[in-house]
Motif scaffolding. Structure first.
Motif, PDB file in Angstrom:
ATOM      1  N   UNK A  15       0.831  -1.204   0.000  1.00 58.73           N
ATOM      2  CA  UNK A  15       0.000   0.000   0.000  1.00 58.73           C
ATOM      3  C   UNK A  15       0.867   1.256   0.000  1.00 58.73           C
ATOM      4  N   UNK A  16       1.929   1.233   0.770  1.00 59.02           N
ATOM      5  CA  UNK A  16       2.809   2.398   0.841  1.00 59.02           C
ATOM      6  C   UNK A  16       3.564   2.616  -0.458  1.00 59.02           C
ATOM      7  N   UNK A  17       3.808   1.558  -1.214  1.00 56.16           N
ATOM      8  CA  UNK A  17       4.494   1.691  -2.501  1.00 56.16           C
ATOM      9  C   UNK A  17       3.681   2.497  -3.509  1.00 56.16           C
ATOM     10  N   UNK A  18       2.363   2.518  -3.330  1.00 58.42           N
ATOM     11  CA  UNK A  18       1.500   3.297  -4.229  1.00 58.42           C
ATOM     12  C   UNK A  18       0.945   4.530  -3.506  1.00 58.42           C
ATOM     13  N   UNK A  19       1.747   5.070  -2.606  1.00 59.28           N
ATOM     14  CA  UNK A  19       1.499   6.367  -1.962  1.00 59.28           C
ATOM     15  C   UNK A  19       0.442   6.375  -0.870  1.00 59.28           C
ATOM     16  N   UNK A  20      -0.058   5.218  -0.470  1.00 61.63           N
ATOM     17  CA  UNK A  20      -1.013   5.193   0.645  1.00 61.63           C
ATOM     18  C   UNK A  20      -0.266   5.438   1.954  1.00 61.63           C
ATOM     19  N   UNK A  21      -0.950   6.050   2.892  1.00 62.87           N
ATOM     20  CA  UNK A  21      -0.411   6.283   4.229  1.00 62.87           C
ATOM     21  C   UNK A  21      -1.112   5.312   5.167  1.00 62.87           C
ATOM     22  N   UNK A  22      -0.356   4.399   5.768  1.00 67.92           N
ATOM     23  CA  UNK A  22      -0.940   3.309   6.545  1.00 67.92           C
ATOM     24  C   UNK A  22      -0.629   3.489   8.034  1.00 67.92           C
ATOM     25  N   UNK A  23      -1.663   3.393   8.861  1.00 68.08           N
ATOM     26  CA  UNK A  23      -1.507   3.480  10.309  1.00 68.08           C
ATOM     27  C   UNK A  23      -2.382   2.409  10.949  1.00 68.08           C
ATOM     28  N   UNK A  24      -2.147   2.151  12.224  1.00 62.12           N
ATOM     29  CA  UNK A  24      -2.981   1.208  12.962  1.00 62.12           C
ATOM     30  C   UNK A  24      -3.726   1.944  14.066  1.00 62.12           C
ATOM     31  N   UNK A  25      -4.982   1.558  14.305  1.00 60.73           N
ATOM     32  CA  UNK A  25      -5.801   2.164  15.352  1.00 60.73           C
ATOM     33  C   UNK A  25      -6.427   1.069  16.192  1.00 60.73           C
ATOM     34  N   UNK A  26      -6.712   1.398  17.440  1.00 62.13           N
ATOM     35  CA  UNK A  26      -7.271   0.414  18.372  1.00 62.13           C
ATOM     36  C   UNK A  26      -8.791   0.425  18.412  1.00 62.13           C
ATOM     37  N   UNK A  27      -9.412   1.497  17.891  1.00 57.71           N
ATOM     38  CA  UNK A  27     -10.869   1.614  17.970  1.00 57.71           C
ATOM     39  C   UNK A  27     -11.373   2.542  16.890  1.00 57.71           C
ATOM     40  N   UNK A  28     -12.684   2.491  16.641  1.00 59.91           N
ATOM     41  CA  UNK A  28     -13.281   3.403  15.691  1.00 59.91           C
ATOM     42  C   UNK A  28     -13.203   4.840  16.189  1.00 59.91           C
ATOM     43  N   UNK A  29     -13.295   5.021  17.497  1.00 56.17           N
ATOM     44  CA  UNK A  29     -13.174   6.373  18.047  1.00 56.17           C
ATOM     45  C   UNK A  29     -11.807   6.968  17.714  1.00 56.17           C
ATOM     46  N   UNK A  30     -10.775   6.130  17.771  1.00 64.28           N
ATOM     47  CA  UNK A  30      -9.431   6.587  17.430  1.00 64.28           C
ATOM     48  C   UNK A  30      -9.331   6.880  15.935  1.00 64.28           C
ATOM     49  N   UNK A  31      -9.973   6.060  15.107  1.00 66.97           N
ATOM     50  CA  UNK A  31      -9.982   6.284  13.658  1.00 66.97           C
ATOM     51  C   UNK A  31     -10.695   7.599  13.330  1.00 66.97           C
ATOM     52  N   UNK A  32     -11.779   7.870  14.032  1.00 66.44           N
ATOM     53  CA  UNK A  32     -12.528   9.105  13.815  1.00 66.44           C
ATOM     54  C   UNK A  32     -11.692  10.308  14.247  1.00 66.44           C
ATOM     55  N   UNK A  33     -11.013  10.194  15.379  1.00 61.22           N
ATOM     56  CA  UNK A  33     -10.154  11.289  15.849  1.00 61.22           C
ATOM     57  C   UNK A  33      -9.041  11.576  14.844  1.00 61.22           C
ATOM     58  N   UNK A  34      -8.466  10.524  14.278  1.00 58.18           N
ATOM     59  CA  UNK A  34      -7.430  10.667  13.248  1.00 58.18           C
ATOM     60  C   UNK A  34      -7.982  11.451  12.062  1.00 58.18           C
ATOM     61  N   UNK A  35      -9.183  11.095  11.635  1.00 61.02           N
ATOM     62  CA  UNK A  35      -9.803  11.722  10.471  1.00 61.02           C
ATOM     63  C   UNK A  35     -10.111  13.191  10.725  1.00 61.02           C
TER      64      UNK A  35
END
Length: 210
Positions: A15-35
């Motif tokens: 994914x990173x080879x095609x310019x995607x930025x990849x991260x890991x999150x522990x919860x949807x709340x954390x994913x929403x905060x990231x967004x």
């Protein structure tokens, strides 16, 4: 059962080879905060049109004046609980959230926020059931696409998803999208351009769902 560490690492690298930025999150709340944080940091979308320097009709002039004031996150397929959390976090930053009416916001969707159905390790691709036009537009006309992928739904190869894909295709209507990196194209001189036919950036958030 989730992917092996090897499959997960390959998914990230591809994914990173095609310019995607990849991260890991522990919860949807954390994913929403990231967004929401990501949206806060970017400049608001604006509609840019050529020809506005010319003498135009009143209707044409009004169109040239059309701009999206403020920032917008589109999340058409989010469940009610996660939508409520997104609206709450976004409102605290002065960001609007929409779930429908994408055609009325073609000039100003800052972030399209989705939950992918599957991930493919061998290519770093996301598989998204995009049968809904609202979802298709949210992932195509936004400047940034943030996609959450539950870790347990990452598979090693596309062949490993044969039964699932067949199930998607048996539904009517159906539109299954395979998303690999940010939108990109190149002209005859092989000059690469990002964001011409879709989002400038793709952020993949791998959600721990065990």
């Amino acid at each position: 059962m989730g992917p092996t560490p090897e499959v997960l690492e390959k998914f990230r690298k591809k994914a990173e080879l095609v310019s995607a930025i990849v991260s890991e999150v522990d919860s949807m709340a954390q994913a929403i905060a990231y967004t929401v944080d990501l949206c806060t940091q970017k400049e608001a979308c604006q509609l840019l049109m050529s020809g506005c320097e010319e003498s135009l009709s009143d209707r044409g002039h009004d169109l040239c004046e059309l701009k999206q004031w403020g920032k917008v996150i589109a999340a058409p397929a989010l469940n009610d609980a996660d939508m409520a959390e997104l609206v709450k976090q976004a409102a605290s930053r002065g960001i609007s959230v929409i779930k429908e009416g994408m055609r009325k916001n073609l000039a100003g969707i800052d972030i399209g926020f989705t939950v992918a159905d599957y991930g493919i390790g061998e290519t770093g691709s996301l598989v998204i059931d995009s049968s809904s036009e609202e979802l298709r537009l949210a992932t195509m006309i936004s400047e940034i696409h943030v996609a959450v992928i539950p870790k347990s739904r990452i598979r090693a190869t596309a062949e490993d998803l044969y039964d699932e894909i067949k199930g998607f295709q048996s539904r009517k209507p159906n539109y299954l999208a395979f998303v690999t990196g940010a939108s990109r194209t190149a002209d005859i001189e092989r000059v690469l351009a990002l964001g011409v036919h879709g989002p400038l950036e793709l952020h993949i958030l791998i959600l721990e769902d065990k």
